[in-house]
Design a protein around this motif. Structure first.
Motif, mmCIF file in Angstrom:
data_model
loop_
_atom_site.group_PDB
_atom_site.id
_atom_site.type_symbol
_atom_site.label_atom_id
_atom_site.label_comp_id
_atom_site.label_asym_id
_atom_site.label_seq_id
_atom_site.Cartn_x
_atom_site.Cartn_y
_atom_site.Cartn_z
ATOM 1 N N LEU A 284 0.834 -1.205 0.000
ATOM 2 C CA LEU A 284 0.000 0.000 0.000
ATOM 3 C C LEU A 284 0.865 1.249 0.000
ATOM 4 O O LEU A 284 2.029 1.210 0.392
ATOM 5 C CB LEU A 284 -0.904 0.020 1.228
ATOM 6 C CG LEU A 284 -2.019 -1.023 1.286
ATOM 7 C CD1 LEU A 284 -2.911 -0.763 2.489
ATOM 8 C CD2 LEU A 284 -2.838 -1.023 0.000
ATOM 9 N N GLY B 216 2.548 4.475 1.178
ATOM 10 C CA GLY B 216 2.990 4.882 2.509
ATOM 11 C C GLY B 216 3.625 3.762 3.316
ATOM 12 O O GLY B 216 4.117 3.983 4.419
ATOM 13 N N LYS C 241 7.404 1.365 0.321
ATOM 14 C CA LYS C 241 7.713 0.528 -0.841
ATOM 15 C C LYS C 241 8.838 1.125 -1.705
ATOM 16 O O LYS C 241 9.795 0.434 -2.034
ATOM 17 C CB LYS C 241 6.438 0.334 -1.669
ATOM 18 C CG LYS C 241 6.552 -0.630 -2.813
ATOM 19 C CD LYS C 241 5.195 -1.109 -3.270
ATOM 20 C CE LYS C 241 4.116 -0.066 -3.139
ATOM 21 N NZ LYS C 241 4.382 1.143 -3.933
ATOM 22 N N THR D 136 11.027 3.501 -0.940
ATOM 23 C CA THR D 136 12.275 3.571 -0.170
ATOM 24 C C THR D 136 12.909 2.188 -0.072
ATOM 25 O O THR D 136 14.130 2.040 -0.242
ATOM 26 C CB THR D 136 11.986 4.087 1.263
ATOM 27 O OG1 THR D 136 11.140 5.225 1.178
ATOM 28 C CG2 THR D 136 13.250 4.467 1.986
ATOM 29 N N LYS E 263 16.551 0.910 -1.192
ATOM 30 C CA LYS E 263 17.450 0.332 -0.177
ATOM 31 C C LYS E 263 17.903 -1.070 -0.586
ATOM 32 O O LYS E 263 19.076 -1.416 -0.460
ATOM 33 C CB LYS E 263 16.715 0.188 1.161
ATOM 34 C CG LYS E 263 16.493 1.468 1.949
ATOM 35 C CD LYS E 263 15.652 1.082 3.173
ATOM 36 C CE LYS E 263 15.463 2.192 4.164
ATOM 37 N NZ LYS E 263 14.650 1.751 5.316
ATOM 38 N N ARG F 125 0.497 8.190 -8.913
ATOM 39 C CA ARG F 125 0.989 9.291 -8.089
ATOM 40 C C ARG F 125 2.040 10.028 -8.914
ATOM 41 O O ARG F 125 3.084 9.455 -9.244
ATOM 42 C CB ARG F 125 1.611 8.711 -6.821
ATOM 43 C CG ARG F 125 1.689 9.653 -5.650
ATOM 44 C CD ARG F 125 1.831 8.887 -4.341
ATOM 45 N NE ARG F 125 2.937 7.948 -4.345
ATOM 46 C CZ ARG F 125 4.169 8.232 -3.928
ATOM 47 N NH1 ARG F 125 4.465 9.435 -3.481
ATOM 48 N NH2 ARG F 125 5.118 7.316 -3.960
ATOM 49 N N THR G 149 8.743 -2.846 7.269
ATOM 50 C CA THR G 149 9.428 -1.563 7.467
ATOM 51 C C THR G 149 9.120 -0.977 8.842
ATOM 52 O O THR G 149 8.245 -1.460 9.553
ATOM 53 C CB THR G 149 9.006 -0.523 6.409
ATOM 54 O OG1 THR G 149 7.607 -0.268 6.552
ATOM 55 C CG2 THR G 149 9.286 -1.030 5.000
ATOM 56 N N ARG G 150 9.847 0.067 9.178
ATOM 57 C CA ARG G 150 9.698 0.790 10.442
ATOM 58 C C ARG G 150 9.895 -0.095 11.667
ATOM 59 O O ARG G 150 9.249 0.092 12.695
ATOM 60 C CB ARG G 150 8.356 1.513 10.512
ATOM 61 C CG ARG G 150 8.222 2.569 9.412
ATOM 62 C CD ARG G 150 7.232 3.658 9.755
ATOM 63 N NE ARG G 150 7.175 4.626 8.683
ATOM 64 C CZ ARG G 150 6.444 4.483 7.573
ATOM 65 N NH1 ARG G 150 5.704 3.412 7.416
ATOM 66 N NH2 ARG G 150 6.462 5.405 6.645
ATOM 67 N N GLY H 282 13.117 -3.018 7.464
ATOM 68 C CA GLY H 282 13.568 -1.636 7.337
ATOM 69 C C GLY H 282 13.779 -1.091 8.740
ATOM 70 O O GLY H 282 12.936 -1.273 9.618
ATOM 71 N N THR H 283 14.939 -0.446 8.946
ATOM 72 C CA THR H 283 15.260 -0.019 10.306
ATOM 73 C C THR H 283 15.536 1.476 10.405
ATOM 74 O O THR H 283 16.229 1.910 11.312
ATOM 75 C CB THR H 283 16.492 -0.794 10.821
ATOM 76 O OG1 THR H 283 17.560 -0.600 9.869
ATOM 77 C CG2 THR H 283 16.203 -2.273 10.960
ATOM 78 N N GLY H 284 15.007 2.257 9.450
ATOM 79 C CA GLY H 284 15.212 3.698 9.556
ATOM 80 C C GLY H 284 14.959 4.380 8.229
ATOM 81 O O GLY H 284 14.726 3.722 7.219
HETATM 82 P P1 GDP Z 1 5.553 4.219 -0.448
HETATM 83 O O1 GDP Z 1 4.392 5.148 -0.637
HETATM 84 O O2 GDP Z 1 5.122 2.880 0.047
HETATM 85 O O3 GDP Z 1 6.449 4.114 -1.631
HETATM 86 O O4 GDP Z 1 6.397 4.826 0.771
HETATM 87 P P2 GDP Z 1 7.791 5.598 0.772
HETATM 88 O O5 GDP Z 1 8.892 4.674 0.360
HETATM 89 O O6 GDP Z 1 7.662 6.888 0.027
HETATM 90 O O7 GDP Z 1 7.994 5.840 2.337
HETATM 91 C C1 GDP Z 1 7.149 6.650 3.103
HETATM 92 C C2 GDP Z 1 7.936 7.230 4.271
HETATM 93 O O8 GDP Z 1 8.338 6.187 5.153
HETATM 94 C C3 GDP Z 1 9.206 7.937 3.849
HETATM 95 O O9 GDP Z 1 9.319 9.130 4.592
HETATM 96 C C4 GDP Z 1 10.318 6.959 4.240
HETATM 97 O O10 GDP Z 1 11.520 7.613 4.548
HETATM 98 C C5 GDP Z 1 9.722 6.298 5.450
HETATM 99 N N1 GDP Z 1 10.263 4.948 5.696
HETATM 100 C C6 GDP Z 1 10.331 3.898 4.835
HETATM 101 N N2 GDP Z 1 10.891 2.815 5.430
HETATM 102 C C7 GDP Z 1 11.185 3.178 6.703
HETATM 103 C C8 GDP Z 1 11.766 2.485 7.845
HETATM 104 O O11 GDP Z 1 12.124 1.304 7.812
HETATM 105 N N3 GDP Z 1 11.884 3.224 8.994
HETATM 106 C C9 GDP Z 1 11.487 4.535 9.065
HETATM 107 N N4 GDP Z 1 11.648 5.166 10.237
HETATM 108 N N5 GDP Z 1 10.930 5.194 8.042
HETATM 109 C C10 GDP Z 1 10.787 4.547 6.869
#
Ligand code: GDP
Length: 296
Positions: free
Chosen positions: A108, A110, A113, A115, A119, A141, A248-249, A274-276
């Motif tokens: 989904l 946010g 994905k 990022t 990575k 988007r 992630t997160r 994902g760790t940051g």
């Molecule tokens: P997408 O819409 O699924 O492609 O999401 P994005 O890759 O644009 O990520 C959304 C936000 O989550 C961004 O600000 C990323 O930096 C953040 N993010 C992604 N993975 C991680 C993670 O493992 N840890 C943290 N803290 N933030 C993350």
């Protein structure tokens, strides 16, 4: 913030004075504490129940080793079961095949994905010496394709040039062709996300899959969203043949219980976490570490 599971179980066995082999009464009392610990770590209720049923069966009648207390013995059984269910040894990616190995990233909006795509591309280039091409298939988007290109530039990973107006399956075919012609080992497809799982999204994932025959289809889910993440995983795994999950997160407050729920619901291994926010913040998933974190 929480009592550790060992502390909780110490309390239970003090009352019960368990010795020798663990008896059913003791084990059932202990497993109630285990279930609470799992729920506090964000494990979904049906998963916590299913897990404690398995661990209960294993623990009843188990000999208590001389060197440990009954509480420690139960923690060991619970921990071993958890590691086993989370996936035993860390699961590898199936990318050492006739190139290009296609990795399709789904999830989904946010979830992290895009990022995670960048990575993982960097990780494969650095640690596995792979030549990686990334392509964004997110035409919904407006900024998504640019976002991946910018990440590629930051990380020195090639991205497929964007042709405005091209449809996702056509981009996938073009990317595959480019990867073949230019000798890339791995092609990463960053598919579109939406706010909710819907039939249009699933149809698109299936069409992209059919056009690119991915070796890996990785679902990206946000560990902090708890039960929602589990529902998302359930919906995706029903429609798309997943080969693994990226959680992630995991740097946040989540205790990691989502990992156990995810594994239970999809039956697929968690391959990376994902760790940051930084672009090197991705690690192969280690069941041992996550088990420790869940049990506290
Ligand atoms: P997408 O819409 O699924 O492609 O999401 P994005 O890759 O644009 O990520 C959304 C936000 O989550 C961004 O600000 C990323 O930096 C953040 N993010 C992604 N993975 C991680 C993670 O493992 N840890 C943290 N803290 N933030 C993350």
């Amino acid at each position: 913030m929480f009592d550790t599971l060992s502390e909780r179980l110490g309390g239970v066995f003090e009352k019960l004075r368990g010795r020798g082999a663990l008896n059913e009464l003791e084990v059932r009392a202990a497993m109630r504490e285990v279930r609470v610990a799992l729920l506090e770590a964000d494990v979904a209720l049906p998963v916590a129940k299913a897990f404690t049923d398995i661990a209960t069966e294993r623990a009843i009648g188990a000999e208590v080793l001389r060197s440990v207390t009954p509480g420690q013995q139960v923690v060991k059984i619970v921990n071993d079961t958890l590691v086993e269910i989370l996936g035993g040894d860390a699961a590898d990616l199936n990318i050492d095949i006739t190139p290009p190995a296609v990795i399709m990233m789904v999830g989904l909006q946010g979830s992290g994905k895009t990022t995670s795509t960048a990575k993982l591309a960097r990780h494969l280039a650095d640690k596995r010496r792979k030549k990686v091409l990334m392509a964004s298939l997110d035409v919904n988007r407006p900024a998504a394709q640019d976002q991946l290109r910018i990440l590629g530039e930051q990380l020195s990973i090639a991205t497929l040039p964007v042709i405005p107006g091209q449809l996702p399956t056509d981009i996938a075919k073009r990317a595959l062709q480019a990867a073949k012609l230019q000798g890339f080992d791995v092609l990463m497809l960053d598919t579109a996300g939406r706010l909710h799982v819907d039939t249009a999204l699933m149809a698109e994932m299936k069409a992209v899959g059919a056009a690119s025959s991915p070796a890996e289809t990785l679902l990206v889910v946000d560990a902090l969203t708890g039960q929602d993440a589990v529902n998302v995983a359930e919906n995706f795994s029903r429609e798309v043949p997943l080969t693994g999950v990226i959680l992630t997160r995991m740097d946040g407050d989540a205790r990691g219980g989502a990992a156990l729920s995810m594994r239970h619901v999809t039956g697929k291994p968690i391959k990376f976490i994902g760790t940051g926010e930084k672009l090197d913040a991705i690690e192969p998933f280690h069941p041992e570490r996550t088990a420790g974190r869940i049990l506290g």
